[in-house]
Design a protein around this motif. Structure first.
Motif, PDB file in Angstrom:
ATOM      1  N   THR A  72       3.501   2.274   2.868  1.00  0.00           N
ATOM      2  CA  THR A  72       4.298   3.494   2.819  1.00  0.00           C
ATOM      3  C   THR A  72       3.410   4.728   2.893  1.00  0.00           C
ATOM      4  OG1 THR A  72       5.966   2.411   1.435  1.00  0.00           O
ATOM      5  CG2 THR A  72       5.979   4.817   1.465  1.00  0.00           C
ATOM      6  N   VAL A  73       3.862   5.727   3.624  1.00  0.00           N
ATOM      7  CA  VAL A  73       3.183   7.024   3.646  1.00  0.00           C
ATOM      8  C   VAL A  73       4.216   8.105   3.352  1.00  0.00           C
ATOM      9  CG1 VAL A  73       1.861   8.701   5.000  1.00  0.00           C
ATOM     10  CG2 VAL A  73       1.476   6.258   5.343  1.00  0.00           C
ATOM     11  N   GLU A  74       3.912   8.959   2.376  1.00  0.00           N
ATOM     12  CA  GLU A  74       4.779  10.108   2.104  1.00  0.00           C
ATOM     13  C   GLU A  74       4.541  11.190   3.157  1.00  0.00           C
ATOM     14  OE1 GLU A  74       3.969  11.529  -1.803  1.00  0.00           O
ATOM     15  OE2 GLU A  74       5.054   9.904  -2.802  1.00  0.00           O
ATOM     16  N   MET A  75       5.622  11.836   3.590  1.00  0.00           N
ATOM     17  CA  MET A  75       5.509  12.924   4.562  1.00  0.00           C
ATOM     18  C   MET A  75       6.436  14.062   4.169  1.00  0.00           C
ATOM     19  SD  MET A  75       5.277  11.102   8.312  1.00  0.00           S
ATOM     20  CE  MET A  75       4.055   9.819   8.657  1.00  0.00           C
ATOM     21  N   ASN A  76       5.977  15.280   4.392  1.00  0.00           N
ATOM     22  CA  ASN A  76       6.848  16.445   4.267  1.00  0.00           C
ATOM     23  C   ASN A  76       7.474  16.737   5.626  1.00  0.00           C
ATOM     24  OD1 ASN A  76       6.203  16.706   1.591  1.00  0.00           O
ATOM     25  ND2 ASN A  76       5.508  18.823   1.742  1.00  0.00           N
ATOM     26  N   VAL A  92       0.869  -1.180   0.000  1.00  0.00           N
ATOM     27  CA  VAL A  92       0.000   0.000   0.000  1.00  0.00           C
ATOM     28  C   VAL A  92       0.903   1.226   0.000  1.00  0.00           C
ATOM     29  CG1 VAL A  92      -1.726   1.328   1.289  1.00  0.00           C
ATOM     30  CG2 VAL A  92      -1.841  -1.184   1.264  1.00  0.00           C
ATOM     31  N   TYR A  93       0.538   2.210  -0.815  1.00  0.00           N
ATOM     32  CA  TYR A  93       1.329   3.450  -0.878  1.00  0.00           C
ATOM     33  C   TYR A  93       0.370   4.626  -0.834  1.00  0.00           C
ATOM     34  CZ  TYR A  93       5.267   6.472  -2.126  1.00  0.00           C
ATOM     35  OH  TYR A  93       6.265   7.420  -2.106  1.00  0.00           O
ATOM     36  N   ILE A  94       0.539   5.495   0.159  1.00  0.00           N
ATOM     37  CA  ILE A  94      -0.282   6.699   0.291  1.00  0.00           C
ATOM     38  C   ILE A  94       0.581   7.877  -0.133  1.00  0.00           C
ATOM     39  CG2 ILE A  94      -1.690   8.115   1.828  1.00  0.00           C
ATOM     40  CD1 ILE A  94      -2.079   5.638   3.582  1.00  0.00           C
TER      41      ILE A  94
END
Length: 405
Positions: free
Chosen positions: A98-102, A63-65
């Motif tokens: 995975t979760v993208e974060m700034n 899973v990729y967000i």
């Protein structure tokens, strides 16, 4: 089209960000300090459930967000979304979430929610360790925010960490760029993506008259970064991706190996394959209001067929066999390991050597003699791959591939 997917990957698009970076070509809308609406996340969950029912999905491999800026999600929203995803299928052994974060959004509460919900991997968009460069492309955040985020992640996060960097950004000083890579590597991430700046015409950067892209300088800077990353222990496994052994992005590998993936969220893309006939690719509308309204009013358990989603919500494209075959080469040759000839045969029922480019005296053999390609055996399988040098000319090689036998 085959309607039963034992397992596949899931991509979720969060199309909100605080402000648009000048180089960004992904679909997103700037919302300032506003958080992600609950109604949008509710619509995403409805869409996920629709696909689970439509394709009888038994398990999510990965899973990729992504976004946008998924870290605009509140901790309780992230926990709820990931928990929901885990419960949509009969099996819930997910290899990677995975979760993208700034950097400026990273906080202890968000990291805790990620860990407690089952997120295994965080991807942090640093892009540059030079404030002057970040300001030149109107990217929010700062070097101080990046340092704080990486320090917090190192002390509070037990999962995997990936970091994104970009070579060739405006105002980028090569010396500072090199030092920046060393600083990032010192934080010990498991994975680093190093992209070469691509200036798209429709982006603010593409429209700027005060900036002219120097592709030669960008390529030189990227190669310098590549060589440095490998010296620092990060093995290149794909055109723009480097990892410690065993920490490659499993989700992105699903794209490169032409596995099925479901895309949910406004602006998301998904593709499922039936290798004997056709593939189906869809792209969700960029109209967030229309997307949200449609899916929040969509009842699961009824009309689970492709025609039940109107064209203004989702556009579909049938991929013929020739298109799928070309995309197999286009994506597979991005990998350092290249293309598994036996896997290709099992999918498409003919040999790669039936294609002129891969015949005995074809272009691949010519590139082998120049040190730009190689053929090798591993685990009794034959692989066709471009070398590290050859990958720099990937697009040229692809332009010469003709699938006609």
């Amino acid at each position: 089209m085959e309607s039963n997917l034992k397992s596949c990957s899931l991509y979720i698009h969060i199309p909100f960000c605080r402000s648009k970076c000048d180089y960004c070509d992904f679909f997103s809308i700037p919302v300032g300090n506003t958080s992600v609406p609950d109604t949008y996340l509710s619509a995403v969950k409805k869409e996920i459930s629709w696909y689970v029912e439509r394709y009888s999905v038994q398990n999510w491999n990965t899973v990729y967000i992504g976004g946008g800026t998924p870290s605009l999600i509140l901790p309780e929203q992230l926990y709820d979304l990931v928990s929901y995803i885990r419960n949509t299928t009969p099996e819930n052994f997910i290899q990677e979430i995975t979760v993208e974060m700034n950097p400026e959004n990273v906080n202890e509460s968000l990291l805790n929610a990620a860990a407690e919900s089952g997120v295994s991997r965080i991807s942090v968009g640093i892009q540059s360790t030079d404030d002057h460069v970040l300001q030149a492309v109107h990217r929010t955040g700062s070097v101080t925010a990046a340092k704080t985020a990486l320090s917090l992640i190192k002390s509070k996060w037990n999962g995997q960490l990936s970091v994104d960097l970009i070579a060739g950004l405006p105002e980028s000083d090569t010396n500072e760029y090199v030092q920046g890579i060393k600083k990032i590597a010192a934080c010990d991430p498991d994975h680093i993506s190093l992209y070469a700046l691509t200036v798209e015409p429709k982006t603010p950067l593409g429209a700027r008259t005060d900036f002219s892209s120097d592709t030669i300088q960008t390529d030189k800077q990227w190669i310098l970064g590549r060589d440095l990353l490998e010296k620092l222990g990060y093995k290149q496994y794909e055109v723009s991706n480097f990892a410690k052994k065993g920490f490659e992005s499993r989700h992105n590998l699903a794209y490169w190996l032409q596995d099925d993936y479901i895309g949910c969220g406004a602006g998301a893309v998904g593709t499922v394959y039936d290798f004997e006939n056709t593939g189906l690719r869809w792209s969700d509308t960029h109209n967030i209001a229309a997307y949200t309204l449609f899916w929040n009013n969509q009842r699961t358990g009824t009309h689970s067929d492709e025609e039940s989603i109107p064209g203004f919500i989702r556009k579909t494209e049938l991929l013929d066999k020739k298109t799928m075959e070309f995309e197999y080469f286009m994506m597979g040759l991005r990998l350092l390991r290249g293309i598994d000839a036996e896997n290709f045969y099992n999918r498409y029922k003919y040999s790669m050597t039936d294609i002129p480019v891969f015949r005995e005296k074809g272009l691949f053999s010519v590139w082998m003699k120049k040190g730009l390609a190689h053929r090798f055996k591993k685990n009794n399988h034959t692989f066709y791959a471009l070398t590290r040098k050859g990958l720099l000319f990937l697009n040229i090689f692809l332009e010469n591939i003709d699938i006609e036998k």
